[in-house]
Write a protein that holds these residues in place. Structure first.
Motif, PDB file in Angstrom:
ATOM      1  N   THR A   8       0.814  -1.214   0.000  1.00  9.04           N
ATOM      2  CA  THR A   8       0.000   0.000   0.000  1.00  9.04           C
ATOM      3  C   THR A   8       0.845   1.260   0.000  1.00  9.04           C
ATOM      4  N   THR A   9       2.136   1.141   0.190  1.00  4.11           N
ATOM      5  CA  THR A   9       3.028   2.296   0.151  1.00  4.11           C
ATOM      6  C   THR A   9       3.791   2.273  -1.164  1.00  4.11           C
ATOM      7  N   ARG A  10       3.190   2.756  -2.209  1.00  2.00           N
ATOM      8  CA  ARG A  10       3.766   2.692  -3.565  1.00  2.00           C
ATOM      9  C   ARG A  10       5.140   3.346  -3.633  1.00  2.00           C
ATOM     10  N   ARG A  11       5.459   4.200  -2.710  1.00  2.00           N
ATOM     11  CA  ARG A  11       6.779   4.833  -2.693  1.00  2.00           C
ATOM     12  C   ARG A  11       7.864   3.798  -2.435  1.00  2.00           C
ATOM     13  N   PHE A  12       7.575   2.820  -1.587  1.00  2.00           N
ATOM     14  CA  PHE A  12       8.582   1.839  -1.202  1.00  2.00           C
ATOM     15  C   PHE A  12       8.490   0.531  -1.974  1.00  2.00           C
ATOM     16  N   PHE A  13       7.301   0.153  -2.392  1.00  2.00           N
ATOM     17  CA  PHE A  13       7.088  -1.159  -3.002  1.00  2.00           C
ATOM     18  C   PHE A  13       6.522  -0.983  -4.398  1.00  2.00           C
ATOM     19  N   LYS A  14       7.170  -1.589  -5.370  1.00  2.00           N
ATOM     20  CA  LYS A  14       6.646  -1.580  -6.734  1.00  2.00           C
ATOM     21  C   LYS A  14       6.795  -2.965  -7.320  1.00  2.00           C
ATOM     22  N   GLU A  15       5.997  -3.230  -8.332  1.00  2.00           N
ATOM     23  CA  GLU A  15       6.015  -4.521  -8.995  1.00  2.00           C
ATOM     24  C   GLU A  15       6.173  -4.278 -10.490  1.00  2.00           C
ATOM     25  N   TYR A  16       7.015  -5.084 -11.134  1.00  2.00           N
ATOM     26  CA  TYR A  16       7.301  -4.930 -12.555  1.00  2.00           C
ATOM     27  C   TYR A  16       7.099  -6.243 -13.291  1.00  2.00           C
ATOM     28  N   GLU A  17       6.712  -6.137 -14.554  1.00  2.00           N
ATOM     29  CA  GLU A  17       6.656  -7.301 -15.446  1.00  2.00           C
ATOM     30  C   GLU A  17       8.097  -7.708 -15.781  1.00  2.00           C
ATOM     31  N   LEU A  18       8.314  -8.995 -15.954  1.00  2.40           N
ATOM     32  CA  LEU A  18       9.633  -9.470 -16.393  1.00  2.40           C
ATOM     33  C   LEU A  18       9.596  -9.793 -17.877  1.00  2.40           C
ATOM     34  N   PRO A  19      10.608  -9.540 -18.653  1.00  6.76           N
ATOM     35  CA  PRO A  19      11.857  -8.923 -18.255  1.00  6.76           C
ATOM     36  C   PRO A  19      11.772  -7.410 -18.147  1.00  6.76           C
ATOM     37  N   GLY A  20      10.742  -6.783 -18.709  1.00  6.69           N
ATOM     38  CA  GLY A  20      10.578  -5.341 -18.544  1.00  6.69           C
ATOM     39  C   GLY A  20      11.834  -4.566 -18.870  1.00  6.69           C
ATOM     40  N   GLY A  21      12.189  -3.647 -18.001  1.00  6.99           N
ATOM     41  CA  GLY A  21      13.351  -2.801 -18.226  1.00  6.99           C
ATOM     42  C   GLY A  21      14.603  -3.279 -17.528  1.00  6.99           C
ATOM     43  N   LEU A  22      14.664  -4.572 -17.184  1.00 10.99           N
ATOM     44  CA  LEU A  22      15.861  -5.085 -16.522  1.00 10.99           C
ATOM     45  C   LEU A  22      17.096  -4.900 -17.388  1.00 10.99           C
ATOM     46  N   SER A  23      18.205  -4.632 -16.735  1.00 12.02           N
ATOM     47  CA  SER A  23      19.462  -4.547 -17.469  1.00 12.02           C
ATOM     48  C   SER A  23      19.765  -5.916 -18.070  1.00 12.02           C
ATOM     49  N   ARG A  24      20.541  -5.945 -19.132  1.00 10.20           N
ATOM     50  CA  ARG A  24      20.870  -7.216 -19.796  1.00 10.20           C
ATOM     51  C   ARG A  24      21.508  -8.204 -18.837  1.00 10.20           C
ATOM     52  N   GLU A  25      22.365  -7.692 -17.945  1.00  8.48           N
ATOM     53  CA  GLU A  25      23.060  -8.558 -17.001  1.00  8.48           C
ATOM     54  C   GLU A  25      22.098  -9.205 -16.005  1.00  8.48           C
ATOM     55  N   ALA A  26      20.958  -8.562 -15.764  1.00  3.14           N
ATOM     56  CA  ALA A  26      20.028  -9.034 -14.744  1.00  3.14           C
ATOM     57  C   ALA A  26      18.977 -10.013 -15.256  1.00  3.14           C
ATOM     58  N   VAL A  27      18.755 -10.085 -16.547  1.00  2.00           N
ATOM     59  CA  VAL A  27      17.657 -10.873 -17.107  1.00  2.00           C
ATOM     60  C   VAL A  27      17.748 -12.360 -16.746  1.00  2.00           C
ATOM     61  N   ALA A  28      18.918 -12.951 -16.738  1.00  2.00           N
ATOM     62  CA  ALA A  28      19.068 -14.391 -16.501  1.00  2.00           C
ATOM     63  C   ALA A  28      19.037 -14.769 -15.027  1.00  2.00           C
ATOM     64  N   ARG A  29      19.210 -13.827 -14.136  1.00  5.52           N
ATOM     65  CA  ARG A  29      19.343 -14.131 -12.706  1.00  5.52           C
ATOM     66  C   ARG A  29      18.151 -14.876 -12.089  1.00  5.52           C
ATOM     67  N   PRO A  30      16.889 -14.554 -12.380  1.00  7.42           N
ATOM     68  CA  PRO A  30      15.787 -15.298 -11.749  1.00  7.42           C
ATOM     69  C   PRO A  30      15.866 -16.809 -11.986  1.00  7.42           C
ATOM     70  N   ALA A  31      16.212 -17.230 -13.185  1.00  6.47           N
ATOM     71  CA  ALA A  31      16.302 -18.665 -13.481  1.00  6.47           C
ATOM     72  C   ALA A  31      17.420 -19.326 -12.675  1.00  6.47           C
ATOM     73  N   VAL A  32      18.510 -18.605 -12.456  1.00 10.98           N
ATOM     74  CA  VAL A  32      19.652 -19.157 -11.730  1.00 10.98           C
ATOM     75  C   VAL A  32      19.278 -19.511 -10.295  1.00 10.98           C
ATOM     76  N   ILE A  33      18.391 -18.728  -9.676  1.00 13.24           N
ATOM     77  CA  ILE A  33      18.053 -18.989  -8.278  1.00 13.24           C
ATOM     78  C   ILE A  33      16.703 -19.688  -8.099  1.00 13.24           C
ATOM     79  N   GLY A  34      16.150 -20.237  -9.180  1.00 15.18           N
ATOM     80  CA  GLY A  34      14.936 -21.037  -9.076  1.00 15.18           C
ATOM     81  C   GLY A  34      13.625 -20.306  -9.296  1.00 15.18           C
ATOM     82  N   PHE A  35      13.678 -19.093  -9.864  1.00 15.58           N
ATOM     83  CA  PHE A  35      12.462 -18.342 -10.155  1.00 15.58           C
ATOM     84  C   PHE A  35      12.316 -18.096 -11.655  1.00 15.58           C
ATOM     85  N   GLY A  36      12.744 -19.056 -12.453  1.00 13.34           N
ATOM     86  CA  GLY A  36      12.711 -18.912 -13.902  1.00 13.34           C
ATOM     87  C   GLY A  36      11.323 -18.767 -14.487  1.00 13.34           C
ATOM     88  N   ASP A  37      10.299 -19.230 -13.773  1.00 16.66           N
ATOM     89  CA  ASP A  37       8.934 -19.125 -14.281  1.00 16.66           C
ATOM     90  C   ASP A  37       8.225 -17.849 -13.816  1.00 16.66           C
TER      91      ASP A  37
END
Length: 80
Positions: A8-37
């Motif tokens: 409820t505090t949009r200033r502190f918490f936001k949610e984004y679609e993946l891959p969205g605007g993630l940097s190229r280096e960051a795109v593969a990281r979710p799959a590496v730690i088990g959140f690939g889906d």
């Protein structure tokens, strides 16, 4: 704060679609730690440019990145 309180505090918490605007280096990281889906990622904003990215599961926030200089999901706005 609970996750619901953070959401409820949009200033502190936001949610984004993946891959969205993630940097190229960051795109593969979710799959590496088990959140690939994952289709969305959550962000907690601290002071200035400091951000924490991850995935909440129940009452646990699984940290994906600590981003002290706002480089994981760069903003096009000045001073963000």
């Amino acid at each position: 704060m609970t996750l619901n309180e953070l959401r409820t505090t949009r200033r502190f918490f936001k949610e984004y679609e993946l891959p969205g605007g993630l940097s190229r280096e960051a795109v593969a990281r979710p799959a590496v730690i088990g959140f690939g889906d994952a289709t969305r990622i959550q962000r907690l904003e601290f002071t200035g440019t400091q951000r924490l990215y991850g995935f909440p599961v129940g009452n646990v926030f699984h940290v994906l990145w600590w981003d002290p200089s706002h480089q994981v999901y760069p903003s096009k706005l000045k001073h963000t």
